[in-house]
Every structure is written in C-alpha cells, then in structure tokens.
Design an enzyme around this catalytic site. Structure first.
Site, PDB file in Angstrom:
ATOM      1  N   ASP A   1       5.365  -9.391  -6.772  1.00  0.00           N
ATOM      2  CA  ASP A   1       6.641 -10.122  -6.853  1.00  0.00           C
ATOM      3  C   ASP A   1       6.336 -11.671  -6.162  1.00  0.00           C
ATOM      4  O   ASP A   1       7.106 -12.536  -6.471  1.00  0.00           O
ATOM      5  CB  ASP A   1       8.049  -9.754  -6.624  1.00  0.00           C
ATOM      6  CG  ASP A   1       7.901  -9.072  -5.104  1.00  0.00           C
ATOM      7  OD1 ASP A   1       6.573  -9.047  -4.549  1.00  0.00           O
ATOM      8  OD2 ASP A   1       8.801  -8.707  -4.451  1.00  0.00           O
ATOM      9  N   ARG A   2       5.578 -11.825  -5.361  1.00  0.00           N
ATOM     10  CA  ARG A   2       5.110 -12.933  -4.564  1.00  0.00           C
ATOM     11  C   ARG A   2       4.151 -13.729  -5.382  1.00  0.00           C
ATOM     12  O   ARG A   2       3.257 -13.215  -6.011  1.00  0.00           O
ATOM     13  CB  ARG A   2       4.714 -12.921  -3.085  1.00  0.00           C
ATOM     14  CG  ARG A   2       5.970 -12.145  -2.461  1.00  0.00           C
ATOM     15  CD  ARG A   2       5.429 -12.061  -1.176  1.00  0.00           C
ATOM     16  NE  ARG A   2       6.601 -11.641  -0.038  1.00  0.00           N
ATOM     17  CZ  ARG A   2       6.791 -11.864   1.202  1.00  0.00           C
ATOM     18  NH1 ARG A   2       5.790 -12.720   1.814  1.00  0.00           N
ATOM     19  NH2 ARG A   2       7.781 -11.674   1.569  1.00  0.00           N
TER      20      ARG A   2
ATOM     21  N   SER B   1       5.634  -3.894  -0.552  1.00  0.00           N
ATOM     22  CA  SER B   1       5.496  -5.251  -0.774  1.00  0.00           C
ATOM     23  C   SER B   1       4.203  -5.835  -0.349  1.00  0.00           C
ATOM     24  O   SER B   1       2.971  -5.143  -0.623  1.00  0.00           O
ATOM     25  CB  SER B   1       6.461  -6.341  -0.330  1.00  0.00           C
ATOM     26  OG  SER B   1       6.599  -7.507  -0.938  1.00  0.00           O
ATOM     27  N   HIS B   2       4.132  -6.635   0.579  1.00  0.00           N
ATOM     28  CA  HIS B   2       2.897  -7.397   0.972  1.00  0.00           C
ATOM     29  C   HIS B   2       2.423  -6.811   2.275  1.00  0.00           C
ATOM     30  O   HIS B   2       1.053  -6.991   2.768  1.00  0.00           O
ATOM     31  CB  HIS B   2       3.283  -8.830   1.223  1.00  0.00           C
ATOM     32  CG  HIS B   2       4.373  -8.873   2.341  1.00  0.00           C
ATOM     33  ND1 HIS B   2       5.363  -8.913   1.585  1.00  0.00           N
ATOM     34  CD2 HIS B   2       4.415  -9.231   3.456  1.00  0.00           C
ATOM     35  CE1 HIS B   2       6.534  -8.666   2.620  1.00  0.00           C
ATOM     36  NE2 HIS B   2       5.811  -9.345   3.395  1.00  0.00           N
TER      37      HIS B   2
ATOM     38  N   LYS C   1      12.209 -11.386  -7.813  1.00  0.00           N
ATOM     39  CA  LYS C   1      11.117 -12.446  -7.710  1.00  0.00           C
ATOM     40  C   LYS C   1       9.765 -12.159  -8.724  1.00  0.00           C
ATOM     41  O   LYS C   1       9.710 -10.889  -8.795  1.00  0.00           O
ATOM     42  CB  LYS C   1      10.646 -12.994  -6.369  1.00  0.00           C
ATOM     43  CG  LYS C   1      10.151 -11.892  -5.573  1.00  0.00           C
ATOM     44  CD  LYS C   1      10.330 -12.590  -4.233  1.00  0.00           C
ATOM     45  CE  LYS C   1       9.620 -11.407  -3.198  1.00  0.00           C
ATOM     46  NZ  LYS C   1      10.744 -11.471  -2.047  1.00  0.00           N
TER      47      LYS C   1
ATOM     48  N   ASP D   1       1.152 -10.455  -4.784  1.00  0.00           N
ATOM     49  CA  ASP D   1       1.006  -9.924  -3.653  1.00  0.00           C
ATOM     50  C   ASP D   1       0.851  -8.148  -3.916  1.00  0.00           C
ATOM     51  O   ASP D   1       0.659  -7.910  -5.102  1.00  0.00           O
ATOM     52  CB  ASP D   1       2.357  -9.927  -2.653  1.00  0.00           C
ATOM     53  CG  ASP D   1       3.641  -9.373  -3.191  1.00  0.00           C
ATOM     54  OD1 ASP D   1       3.694  -9.572  -4.164  1.00  0.00           O
ATOM     55  OD2 ASP D   1       4.705  -9.098  -2.387  1.00  0.00           O
TER      56      ASP D   1
ATOM     57  N   ASP E   1       2.852  -5.818  -4.618  1.00  0.00           N
ATOM     58  CA  ASP E   1       3.841  -5.347  -5.879  1.00  0.00           C
ATOM     59  C   ASP E   1       4.046  -6.329  -6.682  1.00  0.00           C
ATOM     60  O   ASP E   1       4.745  -6.250  -7.642  1.00  0.00           O
ATOM     61  CB  ASP E   1       5.179  -4.634  -5.169  1.00  0.00           C
ATOM     62  CG  ASP E   1       6.052  -5.910  -4.574  1.00  0.00           C
ATOM     63  OD1 ASP E   1       5.592  -6.773  -3.904  1.00  0.00           O
ATOM     64  OD2 ASP E   1       7.291  -5.630  -4.717  1.00  0.00           O
TER      65      ASP E   1
HETATM   66  C1  G1P Z   1      10.755 -11.321   4.193  1.00  0.00           C
HETATM   67  C2  G1P Z   1      10.999 -12.909   3.662  1.00  0.00           C
HETATM   68  C3  G1P Z   1      11.969 -12.865   2.654  1.00  0.00           C
HETATM   69  C4  G1P Z   1      11.692 -12.068   1.320  1.00  0.00           C
HETATM   70  C5  G1P Z   1      11.421 -10.443   2.011  1.00  0.00           C
HETATM   71  C6  G1P Z   1      10.967  -9.625   0.899  1.00  0.00           C
HETATM   72  O1  G1P Z   1      11.928 -11.023   4.690  1.00  0.00           O
HETATM   73  O2  G1P Z   1      11.067 -13.709   4.650  1.00  0.00           O
HETATM   74  O3  G1P Z   1      12.244 -13.955   2.129  1.00  0.00           O
HETATM   75  O4  G1P Z   1      12.846 -11.846   0.453  1.00  0.00           O
HETATM   76  O5  G1P Z   1      10.486 -10.472   2.981  1.00  0.00           O
HETATM   77  O6  G1P Z   1       9.815  -9.890   0.196  1.00  0.00           O
HETATM   78  P1  G1P Z   1      11.989 -10.902   6.314  1.00  0.00           P
HETATM   79  O7  G1P Z   1      10.662 -10.243   6.972  1.00  0.00           O
HETATM   80  O8  G1P Z   1      12.081 -12.198   6.748  1.00  0.00           O
HETATM   81  O9  G1P Z   1      13.395 -10.165   6.613  1.00  0.00           O
HETATM   82 ZN    ZN Z   2       6.371  -8.194  -2.605  1.00  0.00          ZN
END
Ligand code: G1P
Ligand code: ZN
Length: 543
Positions: A281-282, A113-114, A376, A277, A279
């Site tokens: 989704d954000r 992801s990010h 998302k 982000d 991938d």
């Molecule tokens: C974080 C975000 C959460 C999101 C997840 C995946 O998780 O807080 O809302 O769904 O990334 O993108 P966390 O690191 O808080 O467990």
């Molecule tokens: Zn992501």
C-alpha cells in the site's frame, strides 16, 4: 466435520492501533492469540453467519498458517463464503478491491505492513469493512472490548484447504474461493490508466527500476510493468515475495530502500524509480537524481491526475493527514476543489471517499491513493506517475521544478526516534502538551509561534470525533512542527517529529531539505528536548 467450541480467556493488549493489531510474530503464534482476536472481530461485527469475506496477506512468516486458522473459524462461525488469494496472498489494495468488486461483507488482511517479517519480526491482522476500507475507530474499539471478555471461540475440526488450487472448494458448509491475487487488480489499473500510451513510453526506451523489497507487490509489478506495459525484463527487483522479506525492512523510504536510492542517484540511473512496502500500500517515487517526498508526490498527482483516463473528469477534492505537508492544499485551492486535513491513518479517508467529497488522498508516510479502492495503493501511485510521465514527456526533475515554481515549495521532513522507553515518549508528549497554551506569541529560534494545539478532528461526513491526534506548533508564515507518538510500533515508543517550511519562490526553491528546515529542527529541540532527554544524538530514520 465438527464445530469445536474452545474455551479461552482474555489476552491483554489486543488493541488495534493505527492500522490493525500488530504484534511480534511469536506472540501471534502463541496459544489462542490469533483465535481470540479473530473471534472477537467476528463477534464485534455482529457475527459472520451467512456472510462473505475476503482473506489474504502479504506472505510474511505465519501468513499461510494464520489463513488456515481463520478459514476454519469463519466456517465454524457460519460464514457462507471466503474469497482468498492463491497461497493466501493479497496485497492490501488488491484485498480492498476484491471486497468492493464482490460486494463482500468485509475482509481480513494479514500484514504488519512495512514492519520486518519472519519468526522474529512482526505480524498483524486488520479488519476491513464492506466499503473495502479499514474498520473505523468505533469498530476497532468494539473488537478490543470483545477481546477483554472473550470466553470461547469456534473452529472447525478440519484439515487445510488447498490454497494453491484456483477455484471453489468446500470447507464444511462454507465455500472457499481461491482467486488469482493479481488478475482483478491488474484489470482495474488497466481501466484507470492509459496503458497503450505507457507501453509506447517503454517502447521508446524509457527505463525504470521497481524495488518490490521481497514483499507482496513483486507479482503485481511484474505482471503490470513487465508483462502488460513492456518494461524491460528485470525492471522489477527483489520481485519474489519471501516470508522474511529476504531480511529486508520492506519500507519504501530513502533509508530502507537504499539500494534503489543509490541506483537512482548514480551515474547510470534509469528514468524513474519506485518501491513498495510489505503489503503493497505504500510507495516511494524517485526520478533520476531527484527524490520526490510523499507530500510533494500527492501534490503533483493532484495537479496532474486529469492526464489519466480514470481522472479525466477532474477531482472532487483532496484529503491529506494532518502531518502531511500543505503542498496538496495549494493545488486544491488552485483547482477550486475542497481540501481536507484528517488525523493520521487511512481509516479517516473512508468517509470522504464514500461521500464523494475527495478523489485523491495521501499521507507523508509514503501513502497515496484514490477512490478506486479504500486503502492506499503503492502500485497505483507509481502507475499514475508513469501515466503523467508518458503524457508530459518530461523528466521527474522537470515536473518537480515546474511544480515548485508554480506553487512554491513546502520543504518537509520527518524525524523518527524509535524504540524509546515508553514512559519517556509519553513524558515528552505530556510536557510539550502542557506548554502549548503558553506558546502563541513566543519567539523560538527567531520564529514567532502563531498557534499551538493538540489536533482534534470531527469527521465532516459522520460527525465522529477523534482527539489527541498530534501536537502542532505553527509559526508565522506557515512553518510548523508536529509531534506525535506512533500507533504502529511494536517496541517501546516511537516519536515522530514532522517539520515543514514553505518557500514561495522564485528564490530558494532548490535548497537542501535538512538545511532549509534547520531552524525548525532547532526549535523542536528547544521545545521538546527529545535529543537531550533521550540521550540520542539524532533521529533513527529521516524521511
Ligand atoms: C504510520 C504512518 C501513518 C500510516 C500508518 C499505517 O502510523 O505514520 O501515516 O497510516 O503507519 O501505514 P504511525 O506509526 O505513525 O501511527
Ligand atoms: Zn503497508
């Protein structure tokens, strides 16, 4: 081509977190690491013989190599077909859509992801189910259990598939279908939104900046915004996906998308800004001179979704994660539709979407989506905003101010303390958890505690229960603090402190967010002493 059975041994720590298994890239590249996890995933879902899977990732370092390994393992395990994005690229929402569109049995998404990418960054693997959504906890637990007892994995002795050539090819007895990563997704967006109206908006001189942060959404945004909607060439910045994201931290928030923020707050800001982000989704949404918090964005989208063709019939319900502000609940109440409060992580929305109980979902962590996929979807949120802007013909600021005066304003912020020693993070949580039963009735920083608990959730659709989902301290008037440990970090512990205060208006709707939350910030330090105990002077990231 022969099927090889390779002996292996369990590798500790292969426990999927909030969103799949995320680890340092070099660990994923180490001997048997990826293979063990993939074989365990196949085993945990009852094997993949005769099944169809979707495969793709965000293009980060090791994405292409990992995809080739997974293809050979899928073939050796008897899969009938793997649908894969060209170059092994698929955004997370596009992968979710392809699973649903093709009636696939599931999918594997390669992404952290990010989290930063590159050899020294992070890598990740996530399994999604036939509904297109992240595997629920029962499945991720079964995968983890399997990683602890694995003794061998199966892999085809074969060369690489040609992932640049669109169309079908065979890998042993398995079909590999290489598809354009963007086409089906773009067609879905075109069905949901009023593209002619949005095209007219751009034709009228509307200016936008989309920061793809050198990650996967670049090609999606360029095709949809510039080619199909006629946004000016160059609207998409950092549009070429790079294995190390150009050294950027592809997390669309004011801290990491600072170039976009500077432009949007500057003298020649365009009308609308957005970022996505790693991938895809954000999303982060910014107007000229105004930042829209993700919690507010969810509320505004819920209040206005009916303006887009795909949501004209209205919403069935709105779901948000517990730490997300209650702004969307107020909209749901006004619309007379259900609202749901789930634990953190997109996987908890799946049952509600599948059961037709919720249409829109969102998290404070820059995640917004709907029942069009089961993830998302960053670009989707940006397009829904654009559709709303095209209909209302108002600025982002005007829309936000009208929203707050109609519903009141939930001032909201999240303070992250990253890479703390793991035992310190756990101790802060344990100590506050132990104090919770004694808090109701106490006055902290002039605010009376009404309730305090450790959030637990029973899924209203399938009855599954999840405990320990975050510590909540709710004050009279609805202000609250939430504290939880991140489940996605790869270094030490990250503590997330979520702060919320509701102001009904009409006075006090245009305060500075951190100032409006100052009493809560002080109360959090009184109750949890994160700064005192960590020796930090403040959070690493404020969103
Ligand atoms: C974080 C975000 C959460 C999101 C997840 C995946 O998780 O807080 O809302 O769904 O990334 O993108 P966390 O690191 O808080 O467990
Ligand atoms: Zn992501």
């Amino acid at each position: 081509m022969e099927t090889l059975t390779v002996e292996t041994r369990p590798i500790a720590g292969q426990k999927p977190g909030t969103s799949g298994l995320r680890k340092k890239t070099t660990l994923f590249m180490s001997r048997h690491y990826l293979e063990n996890f993939i074989q365990s995933t196949f085993d945990a879902i009852g094997g993949v013989a005769g099944k169809c899977l979707v495969l793709g990732g965000d293009g980060r370092y090791f994405n292409d190599r990992a995809a080739q390994v997974i293809l050979r393992m899928a073939a050796a395990n008897g899969a009938a077909r793997v649908i894969i994005g060209q170059g092994a690229i698929l955004s997370t929402p596009a992968a979710s859509h392809l699973i649903r569109l093709n009636g696939a049995d599931g999918g594997i998404i390669l992404s952290a992801s990010h989290n930063p990418g590159g050899r020294d960054g992070d890598f990740g693997v996530k399994f999604n189910m036939a509904n297109g959504g992240p595997a629920p906890e029962a499945v991720t637990a079964a995968i983890h259990a399997r990683t602890e007892e694995i003794t061998s994995y199966r892999i085809l002795g074969a060369g690489d598939a040609d992932l640049m050539r669109i169309g079908p090819q065979m890998l042993g007895k398995m079909e590999v279908l290489v598809v354009d990563p963007v086409a089906d997704y773009a067609a879905l967006m075109e069905r949901l939104f009023d593209f002619p109206k949005m095209r007219a908006l751009f034709a009228g001189g509307f200016r936008m900046r989309f920061d793809a942060m050198c990650a996967v959404t670049g090609p999606y945004a360029a095709e949809i915004l510039e080619n199909r909607l006629g946004a000016a060439p160059g609207t998409v910045a950092h549009g070429a996906p790079l294995p190390d994201f150009g050294g950027m931290h592809p997390d669309p928030n004011p801290t990491w998308a600072h170039e976009l923020m500077a432009e949007m707050m500057g003298p020649s800001a365009p009308d609308f800004g957005a970022a996505s982000d790693g991938d895809g989704d954000r999303n982060m949404v910014v107007g000229r001179g105004i930042y829209v918090s993700p919690s507010d964005s969810l509320a505004v989208l819920a209040a206005n979704a009916h303006l887009a063709p795909g949501y004209r019939a209205g919403l069935k319900g709105v779901a948000r994660s517990m730490p997300t502000s209650a702004a969307a609940d107020r909209v749901a109440a006004r619309l007379g539709i259900a609202s749901y409060e789930t634990p953190t992580g997109w996987k908890f929305f799946g049952t509600l979407l599948d059961a037709g109980r919720a249409t829109l979902c969102g998290e404070e962590s820059f995640g917004t989506g709907s029942d069009h996929v089961r993830e998302k979807d960053g670009l989707w949120a940006v397009l829904l905003w654009l559709n709303i802007l095209a209909e209302r013909k108002e600025t982002v600021r005007e829309i936000m101010e009208a929203h707050w005066s109609a519903f009141g304003r939930n001032y909201y912020s999240r303070h992250d303390y990253e890479a703390l020693p793991a035992d310190l993070g756990a101790a802060v949580m344990d100590d506050l958890r132990a104090r919770l039963p004694g808090l109701p009735g106490q006055v902290v920083e002039g605010m009376r505690v009404e309730t305090a608990d450790d959030f637990s959730y029973v899924d209203p659709v399938d009855g599954s229960a999840s405990a320990g989902q975050g510590l909540r301290v709710v004050f009279a008037g609805g202000s609250r603090l939430v504290l939880r440990l991140s489940g996605t970090g790869t270094e030490g512990a990250t503590l997330r402190l979520y702060l919320e205060r509701y102001v009904a208006g009409p006075e006090g709707l245009d305060q500075d967010v951190q100032e409006a939350l100052a009493p809560l910030i002080r109360a959090a330090e009184t109750l949890a002493a994160i700064r005192a105990r960590s020796g930090r002077t403040g959070p690493d990231v404020i969103t």
